[in-house]
Design an enzyme around this catalytic site. Sequence first.
Site, PDB file in Angstrom:
ATOM      1  N   ASP A  23      -3.879   2.885   2.553  1.00 19.33           N
ATOM      2  CA  ASP A  23      -3.401   4.214   2.150  1.00 19.33           C
ATOM      3  C   ASP A  23      -4.578   5.115   1.784  1.00 19.33           C
ATOM      4  OD1 ASP A  23      -3.888   2.626  -0.056  1.00 19.33           O
ATOM      5  OD2 ASP A  23      -1.865   2.769  -0.869  1.00 19.33           O
ATOM      6  N   MET A  47       0.861  -1.187   0.000  1.00 22.68           N
ATOM      7  CA  MET A  47       0.000   0.000   0.000  1.00 22.68           C
ATOM      8  C   MET A  47       0.891   1.228   0.000  1.00 22.68           C
ATOM      9  SD  MET A  47      -2.959  -1.129  -0.024  1.00 22.68           S
ATOM     10  CE  MET A  47      -3.051  -2.863  -0.421  1.00 22.68           C
ATOM     11  N   CYS A  48       0.701   2.097  -0.921  1.00 23.32           N
ATOM     12  CA  CYS A  48       1.812   2.989  -1.134  1.00 23.32           C
ATOM     13  C   CYS A  48       1.476   4.196  -1.987  1.00 23.32           C
ATOM     14  CB  CYS A  48       2.925   2.238  -1.850  1.00 23.32           C
ATOM     15  SG  CYS A  48       3.241   0.639  -1.143  1.00 23.32           S
ATOM     16  N   GLY A  49       2.498   5.034  -2.137  1.00 23.80           N
ATOM     17  CA  GLY A  49       2.425   6.127  -3.078  1.00 23.80           C
ATOM     18  C   GLY A  49       3.503   5.955  -4.132  1.00 23.80           C
TER      19      GLY A  49
END
Lengths: 236, 295, 441
Positions: free
Chosen positions: C208, B1-3
Site C-alpha cells: 500500500d 495491507m490497507c487503509g
Amino acid sequence: MIATVQAVSDVQILDMEQIELREVNATLQRAPSTNYTQFEILNTRGSHAIAVGLDAEIEVIVKGSTGYYCAGMNQRATVHVTGSVGPGVAENMMSGTVIVDGDASQYAGATAHGGLLVIKGNASSRCGISMKGIDIVVHGNIGHMSAFMAQKGNLVVLGDAGDALGDSLYEARLFVRGSVKSLGADCIEKEMRAEHLDILADLLARAGADAKPQDFKRYGSARKLYHFNVDHADAY
Amino acid sequence: MCGIVGLFLKKEDLRPRLGDMLADMLITMSDRGPDSAGIAIYGDQGDGHKITVQSDTPDTAFDGLDTALGDRLGAPVTMKTNDTHAVLTVPAEALEATGAFLEARGLRIMGVGEAMEIYKETGLPRDVATRFGLRAMGGSHGIGHTRMATESAVTTLGAHPFSTDADQCLVHNGSLSNHNTMRRVLAQKGFAPKTENDTEVAACYISSRIAEGANLGEALSGTLEDLDGFFTFVMGTKTGFGVVRDPIACKPAVMAETDDYVAFGSEYRAFAGLPGIDSARVWEPEPATVYFWER
Amino acid sequence: MNDTPQTMPRQSWTFSNEVNAEIRRAAHTGIYDIRGGGAKRRVPHFDDLLFLGASMSRYPLEGYREKCETGVTLGTRFASKPIELKIPITIAGMSFGSLSGPAKEALGRGASLAGTSTTTGDGGMTEEERGHSEKLVYQYLPSRYGMNPDDLRRADAIEVVVGQGAKPGGGGMLLGQKITERVAGMRDLPIGIDQRSACRHPDWTGPDDLEIKILELREITSWEKPIYIKIGGARPYYDVALSVKAGADVIVLDGMQGGTAATQDVFIENVGTPTLACIRPAVRALQDLGMHRKVQLVVSGGIRTGADVAKALALGADAVSIGTAALVALGDNDPKWEQEYRALGTTTGAYDDWHEGRDPAGITTQDPDLMARLDPVEAGRRLRNYLNVLTLECQTLARACGKSHVHNLEPEDLVALTIEAAAMAQVPLAGTDWIPGKGGF
C-alpha cells in the site's frame, strides 16, 4: 536572461481543485524554461508526491498539508509547506531548501544527499533515516529510530529524541537539545568541540531557530560496527 | 495491507453526519485498499440485539426471514435489509437460538451487538459505500477499512472489520507473522477464527482475552506481547474505540482530535474534509502504546 | 599388525567432512560464512523438463528459413516509453562495487550488441555502464547508494528491488565488502568498512505504501519510464498479485538459484523457492488478475542455456534475466586462473568469495591490477556471442514446437522427467497425463 525580468515577480497559482497532480508537477518541472520563479499550490488536501523532482531555483509555497514524499528528490528549489507533511518529506533531496511549518510524519529527509530541511513542528519516527549529507533542523521533537544508518550530514533537534537514536550510525552528526529516550546500537554521546558549535550555530541561524549551540549535546558513531569483532556480535 | 479510518464523535449534534464524514474518509483511502471495503457503525440502540447477516443471494435469503425467525423464536423480530446485508433485531435471550437458525439457513453472521452494525463487501470503497447507503447512516462512532489482500482471498468474509464478540470489531493495517500458530492456540481455547485472514486471528485473540477477564486496554496491550509482525489495530466497542501499533511502527497512522471528534486515518488525507481539521490537534500514535477513547 | 578384520572407517552422512569443516570455521571466527552466488544445493530445475516437439499432430517450422521471432516489449501498462528488446534475455542487476568498472562496461557492451538491456545495482549508476548500455535499468534499492534524480531521468526503466532470490527478506551485515575510495564516494560511506545492508526500504513498507512510492517515481520521471518490481522467490502468487496492485509495469521474479554479491551462506541455501517452482504461481496470479502479458514477467535465477530460456517462456514468463551466467561469459571462474584460485583455497567453478575483492578474473574486484585483466571490449563480445547462442537455442526449440514467436511456447509443450518437477512446473510426468496435485492426486 534579461527577457525574463518582467515576469519575475508573478506568482503562478496551481489549484489542485482545478488541475491534476501531474499538471502541477509538470508545471513546476518545466519552470526553468518559463518566466515563472514563484508558485503557490492550493487545496493540497494531503495529496502525495507534490512538488517532486524539481530542478530549478524556484520558490514553491504549498498552502496546506501534504501526503507522502512532498518535495521528493528536490534539487535547488525552495519548497515551503504551510501545513504538515506526510511520510518521506524531502526524501533523497540533493540540494535546495524545504521548510515545513507544521509536523512531519515518518522518514523525513530519508536518504537525502544535500540541502536543508527545516521542520518547525515535530517529526515522527525515522527522521533522517539513511541520510547521506542533508542538514535537517527540527524545532520540536523527533520519534523513534531517527537517524538509523545515517551516513552523512547533520541532524539538529531542539526538542527531545525518541528511542534508539542513531542506531547503526555511520558518520552523520546528531545534535539534540532535549532528552534522548535511548541511544541505538553504536551511537554514543561525543564531545562538542568548537568546530561543532560553529556548524550548529550556522544551521540554527539558517533554520530560523532561536537556540544556543552550547545547550545541545552531540551524538555520533562509536564506529564499533565498522569492522566485525566477535565480542560485539550482540550489537548486530 | 490497507487503509484504516475511524471517527469517534464527542458531541451528539454530529451523530446524523457520522456516515457522511466516514464515507469521505473511507473513499480517500481507496488507493491503499482497492479490493474490498467495510464499515462498522455504532448506531442507535433498540430494544434488542442486532445481528448483521450477509448473503450472496439476498433476494431469496432475506425473503420472509424475519417471519420465519419470529415463528421459530416465538418472539418479535424486526429486519432491516440493506443490499447483501440485513440487520435483524431479536431479544437478548434469543441470541443463541437465532445464531443457530441463521447459520442453518446458510447466512453469514457479520457481527452481533446492541449498537454495532457491520457492512462489508468486495469492490472499490466508493461502490461499497454507495451500495450500503453509508452516507445516510448516523451514529456515535464508526470504523472503516479498505483492503489490499495479502495472503488470503478477496472475499466478503475476508474483508474487514472482523467482529468476534458482541459490539467488538477490529481492523488492521500490516501483516502478522505468527498468526498460524496463534490460530491453533485460539482454536484450543474455543475461539477458532472462521477465515484464513490474519486480522481475524487478532480479533479472536482480543475477544478471548476479554472473555478471560482482561479489560480492553489489557487485551490490546496483550497484542504487543503475543502477536508478531507489523500491525496498526483500530478496535471498536459499544462505547469507544482504541488504537495500538506494533513496536516497529512503520505502517502509517495519524490521529486528529477536536472538541467535536477523535479521528484515525492511515494517512492525513483521510482527514482533509473533516470540519475544523485545520485547527485540530494532529499527531501520530506512538509505537507499542495503547490509546483509548470512551464516552 | 593386528589381523582381526576391522570395520571400514565410516564417515557420517550427517556430520560429513564438509559439515565438520564449517563447524570448525564457525568456532574459530564466531561469524557466519559470507559468500557470493546463488544456491549450490541441487534443486529441481529446468533440466527436469523436456519439450515434446512437433511430429504428426503438430507441424514444426523450418530452421533458419521460417521466422521465429524473439522480440519483447517491457512496460506496456503505464509507461509512455516502454522498453523494446530484440531478445527475451536481459542482464540482471549487479552493482558497481561488487563488479569492477570494466566489468560493468563489458556487460553494457555485450547487452547492447545483442539488443537487450542491462541493470545497475546497489551502488549507483556509473558512466561506464550508462555510456555503454543502450538500454539501462536503474535499480531502486533499500540502501539508495548513489540514488539521484539525474540518473533516474537518464535511465530507461526503474527497478524497485523488494527482494532477490538469494535472500528474500534479507539484509544484515556483509563483512569485508570492498569499499574502495571510489565505491565509498559513490555510497557516501567511510572507506574500507564492513557494510551493513537494510532489508526494507527506508521510506515505505508494504504494497500500500509502495503504490505511493511508485507514484512519486513516475511523477519525477514524467510517467515515461517503465517501473519494474523485483521480488525474490518466496510466496510468488501473493507477491506478484500485490506487485500488480501496487502498480508495477514489469515484475522481475528471482528464484533461489539467483546470485548475490555477498550474503550469509545460511540464507542462500535455506531461504526461498527454486526458480522452477516460482513461475506457475506467478503466472496464475497474473492470469487471475487479467494481467498476464499486460504486466510482463521476467524470471531469473539459474538460467544457463537456451533450453532454460525456452522452458521459462513456455511456463509463462515474458523474458528471463541472467547474472551468474553473464559473469561466466565474461570470464568468471575460468580454468585459466586455476593456480590463483588454489592460492585462495578454492578451485575453478567454486570461487564465490566475490566480496573479498581478490577475483583472479578481474571481474568482481576493485583492485586496479586485477581489474586490468578484463578487456571490456573483448569480454563484451563474449557476452554478445553467448546471448546470441541462448537466443538461437531458444528459437531452435520453439521452431521444433511449431512456434513463429518464442512467446507462443506454452506449458502444454512440456513434460517432466521427475515427479518433483512435474509438481512444481505443473506439467505432466513424461509418458503420462498425470500432474501431481491435479485431478485428485
